[in-house]
Design a protein around this motif. Structure first.
Motif, short mmCIF file in Angstrom:
data_model
loop_
_atom_site.label_atom_id
_atom_site.label_comp_id
_atom_site.label_asym_id
_atom_site.label_seq_id
_atom_site.Cartn_x
_atom_site.Cartn_y
_atom_site.Cartn_z
N GLU A 12 1.05 -1.45 0.12
CA GLU A 12 -0.33 -0.35 0.02
C GLU A 12 0.79 1.16 -0.23
OE1 GLU A 12 -3.19 0.45 2.37
OE2 GLU A 12 -3.73 -1.75 2.51
N GLY A 13 1.33 2.16 -0.78
CA GLY A 13 1.48 3.28 -1.05
C GLY A 13 2.60 3.24 -1.77
N GLU A 14 3.14 2.02 -2.08
CA GLU A 14 4.63 1.99 -2.35
C GLU A 14 4.96 1.81 -3.74
OE1 GLU A 14 7.26 0.10 -1.60
OE2 GLU A 14 6.54 0.85 0.99
N ARG A 15 5.78 2.34 -4.58
CA ARG A 15 6.45 2.64 -5.49
C ARG A 15 7.23 1.67 -6.04
NH1 ARG A 15 5.37 5.81 -9.49
NH2 ARG A 15 4.92 7.95 -7.80
N ILE A 16 6.75 0.45 -6.54
CA ILE A 16 7.95 -0.63 -6.79
C ILE A 16 8.69 0.63 -8.22
CG2 ILE A 16 8.17 -2.90 -7.55
CD1 ILE A 16 7.21 -2.18 -4.63
N ASP A 17 9.71 0.36 -8.02
CA ASP A 17 10.54 1.45 -9.98
C ASP A 17 10.52 0.03 -10.49
OD1 ASP A 17 10.50 3.33 -8.48
OD2 ASP A 17 12.17 2.82 -7.25
N VAL A 18 10.92 -1.64 -9.96
CA VAL A 18 11.68 -2.13 -11.02
C VAL A 18 10.22 -2.71 -12.18
CG1 VAL A 18 10.11 -4.63 -9.59
CG2 VAL A 18 11.95 -4.74 -11.37
N PHE A 19 8.87 -2.77 -11.65
CA PHE A 19 7.72 -2.08 -12.51
C PHE A 19 8.21 -1.77 -13.87
CE2 PHE A 19 4.75 -4.02 -8.76
CZ PHE A 19 4.96 -5.52 -9.29
N PRO A 51 -5.59 -3.03 11.44
CA PRO A 51 -4.73 -1.50 11.61
C PRO A 51 -5.16 -1.01 10.56
CG PRO A 51 -3.74 -3.54 10.71
CD PRO A 51 -5.14 -3.89 11.49
N LEU A 52 -5.49 0.48 11.48
CA LEU A 52 -5.94 1.81 10.26
C LEU A 52 -5.51 2.02 9.09
CD1 LEU A 52 -8.80 3.19 13.17
CD2 LEU A 52 -9.10 1.25 11.59
N ILE A 53 -4.45 1.58 8.95
CA ILE A 53 -3.02 1.50 7.96
C ILE A 53 -3.43 1.63 7.08
CG2 ILE A 53 -1.32 3.05 9.79
CD1 ILE A 53 0.12 0.42 9.16
N ARG A 54 -4.43 0.61 7.21
CA ARG A 54 -4.59 -0.82 6.19
C ARG A 54 -5.71 -0.21 5.30
NH1 ARG A 54 -3.04 -6.71 7.18
NH2 ARG A 54 -1.04 -6.99 8.15
#
Length: 335
Positions: free
Chosen positions: A127-134, A186-189
């Protein structure tokens, strides 16, 4: 290990003829085909899956990343994925991220290097991650399962958690409960937040008061439910009912209540979420919101294969609707 050249030598034909027979890429007479197949059998020839995959640019393999959890919800989803892959003639490589961000990225790199045809991701850490490899593999389709907003292009399969949270809370209210607590994930999810939003919507709609002592954030695990129930208990009077935002935490609540001599549903009613397989074997059997786990896995595979076949170019969102499963953990007060 025998090669096509060995078969050609034994059958007395060219290597290209052997290739056409084995790959069925061109018509070859029945008599020659029989000679080639007989020679291949004698030599115990097994075609190379790697060589074939390089030729057709497909490995017939799907990679899947999943977060470790004691929650059997994940196993039930993986079962749907694995069975769907089998029926479609695909293999599945499963990677466990252990909830670790760096391990997740390393696993994605490994799967891409193994030339998987596509990826299924079921990792809360995304969540909220940028995966550069894609960005380096733009042709590899990605389907994200059951999590929130992503910073990369992907198809998405999700449960309507807002509706599920609303349904659970409304069921308690319709059963006559005016005191409704909530143990959230967990409310961050994203999914945990949506279930909590559904709870709040039902409470507001019924004109009931929020009691902050009856609302506790936990971790989606048994221990979290156990501790959350004891926290509510330590603050004074228990509500007559609690919406527990997944079945694993509900197990922890039941255990904590038993230790304190609090009876379910006589003293406090419970409703869970997910409808994991063991929910009906709890004591009492758990009323819960059914999340279609097998269909979640099946839909993810089908969506990925559609992308591979170029049936659609736009990113798709497939939303699966929850349903209520009534069992024995909710006491009806208004009869």
């Amino acid at each position: 290990m025998a090669t096509m050249k060995d078969i050609a030598r034994l059958a007395g034909v060219s290597t290209s003829t052997v290739s056409h027979v084995i790959n069925k890429s061109r018509y070859v007479s029945e008599e020659i085909s029989e000679r080639v197949n007989r020679a291949a059998q004698e030599l115990n020839y097994a075609p190379s899956a790697l060589a074939r995959s390089l030729k057709v640019n497909r490995t017939k393999t799907i990679g899947m990343l999943v977060t470790t959890s004691t929650n059997p919800f994940f196993g039930e989803v993986v079962k749907g994925v694995e069975r769907s892959c089998y029926h479609q003639g695909y293999n599945l490589i499963l990677c466990n991220t252990e909830g670790d961000n760096e391990r997740m990225k390393a696993s994605i790199n490994t799967l891409l290097q193994k030339r998987v045809d596509g990826l299924l991701l079921m990792c809360s850490t995304l969540e909220g991650e940028r995966i550069d490899v894609f960005e380096r593999y733009p042709d590899i389709p990605v389907v994200v399962m059951d999590w929130g907003p992503m910073l990369f292009t992907s198809d998405k399969i999700q449960d309507n958690s807002l509706r599920g949270g609303y349904m659970a809370t409304k069921y308690l209210i319709d059963s006559g409960h005016k005191e409704v607590g909530c143990i959230t994930g967990p409310l961050i999810r994203h999914q945990a937040q949506m279930r909590y939003e559904g709870y709040k919507r039902a409470i507001n709609e019924a004109g009931l008061d929020f009691n902050p002592n009856w609302i506790v954030e936990a971790d989606f695990e048994c221990e979290g439910g156990y501790e959350a129930f004891n926290k509510i208990l330590s603050k004074g009077k228990l509500p007559s009912s609690i919406f527990v935002c997944n079945d694993m935490m509900a197990m922890g609540v039941i255990n904590a209540a038993n230790e304190k001599g609090i009876k379910i549903p006589e003293d406090v009613s419970l409703i869970g979420y997910d409808d994991i397989h063991i929910a009906k074997f709890m004591s009492p059997s758990l009323t819960t919101i059914h999340q279609p786990k097998y269909r979640l896995g099946k839909a993810a595979v089908e969506t990925l294969l559609k992308k591979l076949e170029k049936e659609t170019e736009e990113a798709q969102v497939v939303q699966l609707e929850p349903t209520l499963v009534e069992r024995a953990s909710v006491k009806v007060l208004n009869q």
